[in-house]
Design an enzyme around this catalytic site. Structure first.
Site, PDB file in Angstrom:
ATOM      1  N   SER A 713       0.799  -1.229   0.000  1.00 57.70           N
ATOM      2  CA  SER A 713       0.000   0.000   0.000  1.00 57.70           C
ATOM      3  C   SER A 713       0.833   1.281   0.000  1.00 57.70           C
ATOM      4  O   SER A 713       0.294   2.371  -0.186  1.00 57.70           O
ATOM      5  CB  SER A 713      -0.959   0.012   1.191  1.00 57.70           C
ATOM      6  OG  SER A 713      -0.244   0.034   2.404  1.00 57.70           O
ATOM      7  N   LYS A 756      -6.987   3.302   8.446  1.00 58.44           N
ATOM      8  CA  LYS A 756      -6.078   4.328   7.905  1.00 58.44           C
ATOM      9  C   LYS A 756      -6.695   5.723   8.002  1.00 58.44           C
ATOM     10  O   LYS A 756      -5.989   6.707   8.292  1.00 58.44           O
ATOM     11  CB  LYS A 756      -5.734   3.995   6.453  1.00 58.44           C
ATOM     12  CG  LYS A 756      -4.885   2.731   6.310  1.00 58.44           C
ATOM     13  CD  LYS A 756      -4.638   2.372   4.857  1.00 58.44           C
ATOM     14  CE  LYS A 756      -3.784   1.093   4.738  1.00 58.44           C
ATOM     15  NZ  LYS A 756      -3.567   0.706   3.332  1.00 58.44           N
TER      16      LYS A 756
END
Length: 818
Positions: A713, A756
Site C-alpha cells: 500500500s 487508515k
C-alpha cells in the site's frame, strides 16, 4: 511308546520333588566295576522318546510298543543288558536305524513292572556309552553291532578340573536351595557324590534342557569339555530360578497388599455402616437420584446406567474409581436439554447494547436481526460470529452485552496459546488424569445448552504440531451443519452444540485457518475516533475507574478539553485500553492528594494534567513535512489499528544505485523498485533529465527501523516521494496517501481503509489520496469518521503528482523545515 517317566519331574530344576529313594548314588567301587566291564559285540536296541540315559544314572521308563515290551521281557530273563538310544524324532512309532542317534548308553534293567493298562515300566541304570556300527537284526526287535564310546579328558590330579567340578557342585546346590519345589535332600545327595564323572552325568541327566541338547552332551567325548558345557547350562538355569523367585516375591507382595487393603476396606465399611452409612454408596445413590430427574438423550441415559453399574462393582480404593466417578459427575452435570428462555423484547435488547457500548452500530444491527428472525421462526441455527479488530475496541466485552441483551448465560474461553487438540476434544479415559475438553467443561459451568459462548483470541490458537491440530478440532465446533453431534473423547457421547451462540474474537484474519474462517461470519470492528473515545471515557471508563479507586464523582471531573488532550498527547491506539490506564493514573494522583488533604478544584486543569502525566508522549508529526522535498506521508494498517508513516527519499552523487532501509519486507521492497523503475521510464514527462539516474544514488528510508514493515500500500507514496526529490517540488502540508501501483502506472485498491482514515484524523491530515476503487470503502464508513477529511480518488500514478506536490521548489534538494 517307550517314554521318559517323569516321576514328579526328573529334570534338574524339578528333580526329585517327591521321594528321595529315586536318587540312587554310584559308589567309586561300582564306577570302577562299570568301567572295567566289557561290552558285548551285539546288543538289542531299545529306542527311547523324550529322554537320554547317561552312564551311572537310574531312570524309570514306560514301555508301550509291542516290540519294546518283548525286548525287555526277553532281556530281563537273561543278562538284563540292553542298548538304550534316543530317537531323533519322537513322533515316529516304529523307528529304524536311520531314525536313531548314533551314540547311546548300555543299560542294566534293575526291575520291571506290569501296569494295569498293558504297558510295562522298567527301572534302568546306565553303564557305558556305545556307538552303533551296524544293524544285525530288525525282528522281532532291533539288534546292532556296537563299539565303545568312552574316553576321559581329565584326571583327578588336574587342579583346574577339580575346581571346575567343585563349581558345578556349588551351582547345583544353589539351584536346589533356591527352588522351593525341590526337596532339600537333593542337595544332600549332590554333596555326597564323590565321582566327578558321575556328578557330570547325573546333573546332565537332570538339567532342564531339551532332548537334542542332552544328546549333544552325551556325545561329547572329552569330560573336561562336557563339564564346562554343563557349567554354562547350570549358570543359565540359576539365572532363570533367581528371576522366577524375584517375580514370585513381587507378585506375593502385591497380592499381600491387595489382601491387606481389602481387609481394611471391609473393616472401614463395617465402621461406616455403624456410623450411619457408606459415603461411596451415598454418592452413588445421589447420582441415581439426579439421573431420575435429568432430561437428556437416550444415548446419555443408557451410557449413565452402564457406567454407574461399573462404578458399583469397583473397589473404592482403586485408581479407576475416582476417574469413573468424575466421568459420571460430568455426564450428569452437563445441561443436556436445559435451555434459558430468549428475551424477544427488541427495544430492551437495543437499550442494553447501547448502554454497554458506544458506537459499533453494524454489530448491534446484526444482533437485532438475529433476534428478529429468532422471534419470527421460533428456532434457528445460531450464527457463528467473528469480531475482528484491533485490541481495546470492546470485542470481548461485547459478547457479555449480547448475552445480557437476549437473556442467555455467558461463558468465555480463551484460545490464546492452546497447542493441544485434547484441550478442545478432551482426553480419552484410558489416560491418567483424563478430563473433558474445554468446550464441555465450560458448558458444565454455563448450566444451559444455549449460552453465548465467546471464543477469545481465535487467531492465536495453535496449528499442526505433535499434539494434533486444535484449529482443525474447532472446525466441528463451529460448523452449524456438524456441531449438533459434537464428540468429546472423554465424554464418548454426542453432544448438541447447535443452539449455542458462538462469538469468536480476533485481531487479524491472517493467522486463522482458512477452513475455520469460512465457517464464521466476519464482522470488522475499526478503531474509535477522538469524539467516540471522549464519549466512551465519559460514559464508561471514568465511572468505572472512580469506583475502582474509591472516589466519588463530586471529587473529580474531566471536561472535554482534558479528555481530548489525554487522547491526542498521551495515547496512540485504535481502542481505549491505554486511555483507561491513563485515566486511572490521573485518578490515582487525585486519590493521593485527597488523602494528604490537599485542596484542589473538582475539575482537572491542563497544568495539573501535565504535572501528573509529564510531557506529551506523542507529537503531531504531520508538521515535519512542511516545506520539504522528498518526504511524503503514507497510511498503513497494523494489527493494533491504522498508523501514519513517512517515506523519505534522498539522492546523492554516485553510480545510480537504489538503497532501501527501515526494516522493509519483500513486498514493500518490490513496491519501491517498481516506483523507481516507473519514474525512470517516464522521466521526460516530469521534466527530469534521464542522465540523473546514472549519476546519482537513490536512498529510500522509512523511519522507526526497529519495526518490521511490509505490504504494497505504500507504492503510490514512494513514487510521489521520488518525484518530489528529483524535481525539488515541495509536498503539500496535511496530505497523506495509500495505494498499490503497477508497472503500467495504475493505482489499485488496498485494504484497512477505515483504520487508515482514523490514523489520518489523529495526525490532523486534511487531504487523503486513494485509488478510485477504494471509493466504495469510504461510502461504507460512518460520515462522522470522515468529518474534516477531503478525499481524492485517482486511477493513474501521475495524478498524485499534481494533487500532492506544489509548483514551488525548495532552495536545494533537501530543504529543511521552516
Amino acid at each position: 511308546m517307550d517314554n521318559y517317566f517323569d516321576l514328579n519331574g526328573q529334570h534338574f530344576s524339578g528333580m526329585m520333588e517327591a521321594e528321595t529313594e529315586f536318587i540312587p548314588l554310584l559308589s567309586p567301587e561300582e564306577e570302577q566295576q562299570m568301567t572295567a566291564e566289557k561290552l558285548p559285540e551285539v546288543l538289542p536296541i531299545l529306542p527311547l522318546k523324550n529322554t537320554v540315559l547317561f552312564p551311572g544314572v537310574v531312570i524309570p521308563i514306560t514301555i508301550n510298543r509291542d516290540k519294546s515290551i518283548k525286548l525287555v521281557k526277553d532281556v530281563y530273563k537273561k543278562d538284563k543288558i540292553v542298548g538304550v538310544i534316543s530317537q531323533k524324532d519322537d513322533s515316529i512309532e516304529d523307528p529304524d536305524y536311520s531314525d536313531l542317534n548314533q551314540i547311546g548308553t548300555v543299560a542294566f534293567i534293575l526291575k520291571t513292572l506290569s501296569m494295569p493298562d498293558g504297558s510295562t515300566t522298567a527301572i534302568i541304570q546306565g553303564k557305558k556309552r556305545f556307538k552303533i556300527e551296524s544293524v544285525v537284526e530288525n525282528e522281532p526287535y532291533m539288534k546292532a553291532r556296537i563299539s565303545s564310546f568312552d574316553k576321559t579328558g581329565a584326571t583327578k590330579s588336574d587342579k583346574n578340573f577339580k575346581a571346575l567340578i567343585a563349581t558345578i557342585k556349588d551351582l547345583a546346590i544353589q539351584i536346589v536351595d533356591k527352588s522351593p519345589q525341590i526337596p532339600s535332600e537333593a542337595a544332600f545327595a549332590i554333596k555326597n557324590i564323590e565321582s566327578p564323572v558321575f556328578l557330570v552325568n547325573f546333573i546332565s541327566s537332570n538339567l532342564n534342557i531339551d532332548v537334542a541338547e542332552k544328546q549333544k552332551l552325551l556325545e561329547i567325548l572329552d569330560l573336561n569339555i562336557r563339564a564346562k558345557t554343563v557349567l554354562s547350562l547350570l549358570t543359565k538355569e540359576l539365572q532363570v530360578v533367581e528371576l522366577k523367585n524375584q517375580i514370585h516375591s513381587k507378585v506375593k507382595v502385591d497380592i499381600d497388599k491387595q489382601q491387606r487393603d481389602y481387609i481394611l476396606n471391609q473393616q472401614l465399611k463395617t465402621i461406616q455402616e455403624e456410623l450411619g452409612g457408606n459415603p461411596h454408596e451415598h454418592q452413588i445413590h445421589e447420582l441415581k437420584q439426579k439421573a431420575e430427574k435429568k432430561q437428556w438423550s437416550k444415548q446419555a441415559s443408557e451410557t449413565f446406567e452402564k457406567e454407574i453399574g461399573k462404578l458399583q462393582r469397583m473397589n473404592p480404593a482403586a485408581v479407576e474409581y475416582s476417574l469413573q466417578l468424575n466421568y459420571l459427575e460430568t455426564l450428569i452435570e452437563l445441561p443436556w436439554y436445559e435451555y434459558t428462555a430468549d428475551n424477544f423484547d427488541l427495544t430492551k435488547a437495543q437499550k442494553i447494547l447501547d448502554h454497554d457500548h458506544y458506537g459499533l452500530e453494524k454489530i448491534k444491527d446484526r444482533i437485532m436481526e438475529y433476534l428478529a428472525v429468532l422471534k419470527l421462526k421460533g428456532n434457528m441455527k445460531s450464527p457463528i460470529l467473528c469480531f475482528v479488530g484491533p485490541p481495546g475496541v470492546g470485542k470481548t466485552s461485547l459478547g457479555k452485552s449480547i448475552a445480557d441483551s437476549i437473556g442467555r448465560n455467558y461463558v468465555r474461553m480463551s484460545l490464546g496459546g492452546v497447542r493441544d487438540e485434547a484441550e478442545i476434544r478432551g482426553h480419552r479415559k484410558t489416560y491418567v488424569g483424563a478430563m473433558p475438553g474445554r468446550i464441555i467443561q465450560n458448558l458444565r459451568k454455563a448450566k444451559s445448552s444455549n449460552p453465548v459462548f465467546v471464543l477469545d483470541e481465535i487467531d492465536k490458537v495453535g496449528h499442526q504440531s505433535i499434539n494434533g491440530d486444535p484449529a482443525a478440532a474447532l472446525l466441528e465446533v463451529l460448523d452449524p451443519e456438524q456441531n449438533n453431534s459434537f464428540y468429546d473423547n472423554f465424554l464418548e457421547v454426542d453432544y448438541d452444540l447447535s443452539n449455542i451462540m458462538f462469538i469468536a474474537t480476533a485481531n487479524t484474519l491472517a493467522t486463522i485457518h482458512p477452513a475455520l474462517r469460512d465457517r464464521m461470519e466476519i464482522i470488522n470492528l475499526s478503531g474509535y475516533i477522538v469524539e467516540e473515545k471522549i464519549e466512551i471515557a465519559r460514559k464508561h471508563l471514568i465511572p468505572k475507574q472512580l469506583e475502582n479507586h474509591g472516589l466519588k464523582k463530586s471529587q473529580l471531573s474531566f471536561n472535554k478539553t482534558i479528555l481530548e488532550k489525554i487522547i491526542q498527547d498521551y495515547t496512540r491506539e485504535s481502542g481505549v485500553r491505554l486511555l483507561e490506564k491513563q485515566i486511572a493514573k490521573v485518578i490515582r494522583s487525585r486519590a493521593k492528594s485527597i488523602v494528604m488533604e490537599e485542596k484542589l478544584p473538582r475539575t482537572l486543569k491542563v497544568d495539573e494534567l501535565q504535572k501528573i502525566m509529564g510531557s506529551p508522549t506523542y507529537s503531531r508529526e504531520s508538521s515535519i513535512i512542511k516545506n520539504m522535498a522528498g518526504v511524503v506521508t503514507g497510511l498503513a494498517w497494523t494489527a493494533v489499528g491504522g498508523e501514519i508513516l513517512y517515506i523519505e527519499v534522498s539522492i546523492s552523487k554516485g553510480k545510480g544505485t537504489l538503497s532501501l532501509t527501515g526494516n522493509l519486507g519483500d513486498v514493500m521492497k518490490e513496491s519501491a523498485t517498481l516506483a523507481y523503475e516507473y519514474l525512470k521510464a517516464n522521466a521526460p514527462d516530469l521534466d527530469i533529465d534521464p542522465l540523473l539516474f546514472e549519476k546519482y544514488n537513490v536512498h529510500i528510508h522509512i523511519p522507526e527501523g526497529a519495526t518490521p514493515k511490509d505490504g504494497p500500500s505504500a507504492g503510490i507514496t514512494m513514487f510521489t516521494a521520488l518525484v518530489s526529490a528529483f524535481t525539488r517540488r515541495k509536498v503539500k502540508p496535511a496530505i497523506a496517501m495509500t495505494g498499490e501501483i503497477t508497472l503500467r502506472g495504475r493505482v489499485t485498491p488496498v485494504g484497512g481503509i477505515k483504520e487508515k482514515i482514523l490514523a489520518a484524523k489523529r495526525a490532523n491530515i486534511t487531504d487523503v489520496i486513494l485509488s478510485f476503487e477504494n471509493k466504495k470503502d469510504i461510502d461504507e464508513i460512518n460520515p462522522l469518521y470522515l468529518k474534516g477529511l477531503k478525499f481524492h480518488y485517482i486511477r493513474d500514478m501521475m495524478e498524485s503528482i499534481e494533487l500532492a506536490l506544489e509548483k514551488a521548489k525548495v532552495d536545494n534538494k533537501f530543504a529543511k523545515a521552516d
